[in-house]
Design a protein around this motif. Structure first.
Motif, PDB file in Angstrom:
ATOM      1  N   LEU A  23       0.823  -1.220   0.000  1.00  0.00           N
ATOM      2  CA  LEU A  23       0.000   0.000   0.000  1.00  0.00           C
ATOM      3  C   LEU A  23       0.857   1.271   0.000  1.00  0.00           C
ATOM      4  O   LEU A  23       0.885   2.035  -0.977  1.00  0.00           O
ATOM      5  CB  LEU A  23      -0.920  -0.011   1.224  1.00  0.00           C
ATOM      6  CG  LEU A  23      -1.741   1.252   1.457  1.00  0.00           C
ATOM      7  CD1 LEU A  23      -2.765   1.453   0.361  1.00  0.00           C
ATOM      8  CD2 LEU A  23      -2.451   1.175   2.813  1.00  0.00           C
ATOM      9  N   LEU A  69      -4.073  -7.304  -1.077  1.00  0.00           N
ATOM     10  CA  LEU A  69      -3.261  -6.283  -0.422  1.00  0.00           C
ATOM     11  C   LEU A  69      -2.399  -6.941   0.650  1.00  0.00           C
ATOM     12  O   LEU A  69      -2.875  -7.784   1.414  1.00  0.00           O
ATOM     13  CB  LEU A  69      -4.155  -5.219   0.231  1.00  0.00           C
ATOM     14  CG  LEU A  69      -3.381  -3.991   0.726  1.00  0.00           C
ATOM     15  CD1 LEU A  69      -3.122  -3.031  -0.440  1.00  0.00           C
ATOM     16  CD2 LEU A  69      -4.113  -3.261   1.833  1.00  0.00           C
ATOM     17  N   CYS A 117      -7.654  -8.489   1.671  1.00  0.00           N
ATOM     18  CA  CYS A 117      -6.583  -7.699   2.287  1.00  0.00           C
ATOM     19  C   CYS A 117      -6.079  -8.462   3.500  1.00  0.00           C
ATOM     20  O   CYS A 117      -6.867  -8.777   4.408  1.00  0.00           O
ATOM     21  CB  CYS A 117      -7.102  -6.338   2.745  1.00  0.00           C
ATOM     22  SG  CYS A 117      -7.717  -5.329   1.382  1.00  0.00           S
TER      23      CYS A 117
END
Ligand code: G6P
Ligand code: MG
Length: 222
Positions: free
Chosen positions: A9, A113, A136
């Motif tokens: 990220l 993610l 994620c």
């Protein structure tokens, strides 16, 4: 075949790497430790508490603060950091990210993610791209910071793909190491990432074509 692309990220999707730096620099200054952006490179991909330990070591203050004081320092950094996140909007996506996310999805490849930031879910919401991610990895359940592969392995497991079927994208040296250690193919964004399978200068160069060309060039060798 390529089944998933897993993104870091901070510094890949949005430029929060710089906001982390500003918040830590201000906390460090208060305890008499100076550091520059060169040292900050060593904090990328490193969890909050591990970052604090590295900063204390850098300033020769290892062992000076007890656990409670360390938690307070980390809390102060996070307060400053979270304040600075208020300025994030959809316009804070790094160039090319929105487009490449759409292209990967159109190619029917999963998107995950792998950020060790506890602020990651809030950031994805602020950028209005949380729906692009099928899974994620939960930073609160990760024991080891990058370069340990734990978070990338957790992302692959959550996406239900094998690491050998996935590409990871990172801006940090520790992150590229983590991807490689997970057995995934690595893409490095920015300088100093010679150990990445594919090195790009900027997120502008990311595209489905570049990722799928990289994937086929590597799988031919196997
Ligand atoms: C990312 C960043 C690091 C940061 C870590 C934890 O890995 O690259 O600089 O320390 O996340 O972030 P957090 O928001 O949980 O303090
Ligand atoms: Mg990063």
């Amino acid at each position: 075949a390529l089944k998933a692309v897993v993104f870091d990220l901070d510094g890949v999707i949005t430029d929060t790497a710089h906001l982390h730096f500003l918040a830590w620099r201000s906390v460090a200054q208060e305890i008499g430790i100076r550091f520059d952006e060169a040292f900050n490179e060593e904090l990328k991909g490193i969890s909050r508490m591990d970052s604090l330990q590295r900063i204390l070591r850098h300033g020769g203050k290892e062992g000076v603060f007890n656990d409670k004081q360390c938690l307070a320092l980390a809390g102060k950094k996070n307060d400053l950091y979270v304040q600075s996140l208020a300025s994030l909007t959809q316009a804070s996506l790094l160039p090319g990210i929105r487009e490449v996310l759409a292209e990967i999805r159109a190619a029917n490849v999963k998107i995950g993610l792998a950020s060790v930031s506890l602020n990651a879910p809030a950031i994805l919401h602020a950028l209005a791209i949380h729906t692009a991610f099928e899974f994620c990895a939960d930073a609160s359940r990760i024991v080891y910071s990058k370069p340990d592969p734990e978070i990338f392995l957790a992302a692959c497991a959550g996406l239900n793909v094998r690491p050998e079927e996935a590409i990871g994208i990172e801006d940090a040296a520790a992150g590229v190491e983590a991807i490689n250690a997970a057995g995934m193919l690595s893409v490095g964004i920015g300088p100093g990432l010679g150990h990445a399978g594919l090195q790009l200068h900027s997120t502008r160069e990311l595209s489905w074509k570049c990722l799928s060309d990289f994937w086929s060039s590597r799988s031919v060798l196997e």
